[in-house]
Design a protein around this motif. Structure first.
Motif, PDB file in Angstrom:
ATOM      1  N   GLU A   1       7.533 -10.603   5.351  1.00 33.73           N
ATOM      2  CA  GLU A   1       8.844 -10.317   4.741  1.00 33.73           C
ATOM      3  C   GLU A   1       8.716  -9.196   3.711  1.00 33.73           C
ATOM      4  N   LEU A   2       7.627  -9.246   2.938  1.00 34.65           N
ATOM      5  CA  LEU A   2       7.422  -8.204   1.931  1.00 34.65           C
ATOM      6  C   LEU A   2       7.270  -6.842   2.600  1.00 34.65           C
ATOM      7  N   LEU A   3       6.492  -6.808   3.693  1.00 31.66           N
ATOM      8  CA  LEU A   3       6.307  -5.535   4.404  1.00 31.66           C
ATOM      9  C   LEU A   3       7.634  -5.019   4.951  1.00 31.66           C
ATOM     10  N   ALA A   4       8.445  -5.919   5.491  1.00 34.87           N
ATOM     11  CA  ALA A   4       9.759  -5.510   6.018  1.00 34.87           C
ATOM     12  C   ALA A   4      10.631  -4.975   4.889  1.00 34.87           C
ATOM     13  N   ALA A   5      10.588  -5.637   3.736  1.00 38.34           N
ATOM     14  CA  ALA A   5      11.387  -5.176   2.589  1.00 38.34           C
ATOM     15  C   ALA A   5      10.893  -3.815   2.109  1.00 38.34           C
ATOM     16  N   ALA A   6       9.570  -3.610   2.154  1.00 40.31           N
ATOM     17  CA  ALA A   6       9.006  -2.319   1.730  1.00 40.31           C
ATOM     18  C   ALA A   6       9.455  -1.209   2.687  1.00 40.31           C
ATOM     19  N   ALA A   7       9.496  -1.525   3.982  1.00 40.62           N
ATOM     20  CA  ALA A   7       9.969  -0.545   4.967  1.00 40.62           C
ATOM     21  C   ALA A   7      11.447  -0.230   4.716  1.00 40.62           C
ATOM     22  N   ALA A   8      12.222  -1.285   4.473  1.00 39.17           N
ATOM     23  CA  ALA A   8      13.662  -1.087   4.233  1.00 39.17           C
ATOM     24  C   ALA A   8      13.904  -0.264   2.975  1.00 39.17           C
ATOM     25  N   ALA A   9      13.028  -0.418   1.987  1.00 39.67           N
ATOM     26  CA  ALA A   9      13.177   0.342   0.736  1.00 39.67           C
ATOM     27  C   ALA A   9      12.665   1.774   0.886  1.00 39.67           C
ATOM     28  N   GLY A  10      12.099   2.085   2.059  1.00 36.81           N
ATOM     29  CA  GLY A  10      11.621   3.447   2.303  1.00 36.81           C
ATOM     30  C   GLY A  10      10.284   3.749   1.656  1.00 36.81           C
ATOM     31  N   LEU A  11       9.493   2.704   1.358  1.00 34.39           N
ATOM     32  CA  LEU A  11       8.187   2.947   0.733  1.00 34.39           C
ATOM     33  C   LEU A  11       7.227   3.549   1.746  1.00 34.39           C
ATOM     34  N   ARG A  12       6.414   4.456   1.250  1.00 29.93           N
ATOM     35  CA  ARG A  12       5.443   5.110   2.108  1.00 29.93           C
ATOM     36  C   ARG A  12       4.124   4.339   2.128  1.00 29.93           C
ATOM     37  N   ALA A  13       3.801   3.695   1.036  1.00 30.23           N
ATOM     38  CA  ALA A  13       2.599   2.854   0.973  1.00 30.23           C
ATOM     39  C   ALA A  13       2.866   1.694   0.037  1.00 30.23           C
ATOM     40  N   VAL A  14       2.272   0.551   0.395  1.00 29.92           N
ATOM     41  CA  VAL A  14       2.418  -0.637  -0.436  1.00 29.92           C
ATOM     42  C   VAL A  14       1.089  -1.378  -0.408  1.00 29.92           C
ATOM     43  N   ALA A  15       0.726  -1.995  -1.538  1.00 27.55           N
ATOM     44  CA  ALA A  15      -0.456  -2.859  -1.582  1.00 27.55           C
ATOM     45  C   ALA A  15       0.003  -4.260  -1.943  1.00 27.55           C
ATOM     46  N   ILE A  16      -0.436  -5.246  -1.171  1.00 28.46           N
ATOM     47  CA  ILE A  16      -0.244  -6.648  -1.544  1.00 28.46           C
ATOM     48  C   ILE A  16      -1.444  -7.024  -2.405  1.00 28.46           C
ATOM     49  N   THR A  17      -1.151  -7.439  -3.650  1.00 24.01           N
ATOM     50  CA  THR A  17      -2.222  -7.718  -4.615  1.00 24.01           C
ATOM     51  C   THR A  17      -2.027  -9.122  -5.176  1.00 24.01           C
ATOM     52  N   ASP A  18      -2.227 -10.123  -4.318  1.00 27.39           N
ATOM     53  CA  ASP A  18      -2.039 -11.495  -4.788  1.00 27.39           C
ATOM     54  C   ASP A  18      -3.115 -11.875  -5.804  1.00 27.39           C
ATOM     55  N   HIS A  19      -2.745 -12.806  -6.676  1.00 32.27           N
ATOM     56  CA  HIS A  19      -3.693 -13.300  -7.672  1.00 32.27           C
ATOM     57  C   HIS A  19      -4.837 -14.046  -6.989  1.00 32.27           C
ATOM     58  N   ASP A  20      -6.047 -13.503  -7.113  1.00 25.90           N
ATOM     59  CA  ASP A  20      -7.278 -14.204  -6.762  1.00 25.90           C
ATOM     60  C   ASP A  20      -7.365 -14.623  -5.295  1.00 25.90           C
TER      61      ASP A  20
END
Ligand code: AMP
Ligand code: FE
Ligand code: ZN
Length: 279
Positions: free
Chosen positions: A19-38
């Motif tokens: 879902e986060l990746l889909a939202a990042a695509a919808a927001a037009g992001l070119r790169a995103v990092a998922i940085t979960d805690h630990d």
């Protein structure tokens, strides 16, 4: 637009990784990092790489610098690397010890929250204080997540307990072992005066630190300028991250950062180059 600091349901965010990746695509992001805690569990659900957006394999490791919050971000890590996995296992075990104690404290304080309720919210994900805050909110003990932290869960409050015993040197070494670059997150939460921060960053640089998260929604314009100057002076690369958590932090949007921002390549290229130096 890029966003190198986000959380999913694998830790204390509310979007699942896809879902986060889909939202990042919808927001037009070119790169995103998922940085979960630990944890790097998100990368069992979504694969690093790709485009529109490119997914950069990341993690946010909790380090010990009580009473401040010291988080170190790792980028371009190999999620399944055994050294990284061993460190994340230790962080998980310390977290779980603490979570049980936080639950007991809340119970002793007569509040309607316990470990089991928080764990039920977190599912298989890394459990932390935000889950306890959500339980307190759902059960009417507080009127907002921030009230839960201000009264009970924040540093120095009755249900607060230290989290991590990991030194920043150990975090940096684990990230480098996994082929990644190490970046200090949200330096504003270190609560250090300017000269003390400069001294700390110089020391951490000598331990191998690669970068500093300069662009962050809670940084003032003055802080962004100071952090950028310090990073440049010390040879640290500059990163950009919102700390998106989904609906639990509704004021933070993906890629929602204050201009002026560096060009995307001016962040992405040095980050990749720094990681490649540790391969
Ligand atoms: P933990 O890792 O269990 O110590 O929880 C830390 C997380 O709690 C941070 O990453 C934030 O997302 C959240 N947090 C910390 N302080 C506050 C606060 N005052 N209000 C809301 N969320 C907070
Ligand atoms: Fe968080
Ligand atoms: Zn974060």
């Amino acid at each position: 637009m890029i966003d190198l600091h986000t959380h999913t349901t694998c830790s204390d965010g509310t979007d699942r990784p896809a879902e986060l990746l889909a939202a990042a695509a919808a927001a037009g992001l070119r790169a995103v990092a998922i940085t979960d805690h630990d944890t790097v569990a998100a990368y069992q659900q979504v694969a690093p790489g790709g485009s529109a957006p490119e997914l950069i394999a990341g993690v946010e490791m909790s380090c010990d610098l009580e009473p401040a919050m010291l988080d170190v971000l790792g980028y371009h890590v190999e999620p399944q690397h055994p050294v990284l996995q061993t460190t994340l296992r230790a962080l998980h075990d310390w977290r779980e010890e603490r979570n049980v104690q936080i639950g007991a404290r809340l119970q002793a304080l007569g509040l309607p929250a316990d470990y089991a309720a928080a764990r039920a919210l977190a599912g298989d994900g890394e459990l932390g204080r935000p889950h306890f805050a959500r339980v307190l909110l759902q059960r009417g003990a507080v009127e907002s997540i921030s009230e839960a932290f201000d009264r009970w869960l924040g540093s120095g409050k009755p249900a607060y307990l230290p989290k991590s015993r990991l030194t920043i040197g150990e975090a940096i070494d684990s990230i480098h072992a996994a082929g990644g670059a190490a970046v200090v997150a949200h330096p504003c939460f270190l609560r250090l005066a300017d000269t003390a921060l400069a001294r700390q960053l110089r020391e951490w640089r000598s331990l191998g630190l690669d970068g500093l998260e300069v662009h962050y929604p809670e940084h003032t314009a003055r802080q962004r300028q100071l952090y950028a100057e310090l990073a440049t002076a010390l040879g640290l690369l500059i990163t950009v991250g919102s700390d998106y958590h989904g609906s639990i932090k509704p004021q933070i949007t993906l890629g929602g950062l204050y201009p002026p921002l560096p060009a995307d390549e001016a962040v992405l290229d040095p980050l990749r180059a720094a990681a490649e130096r540790w391969r």
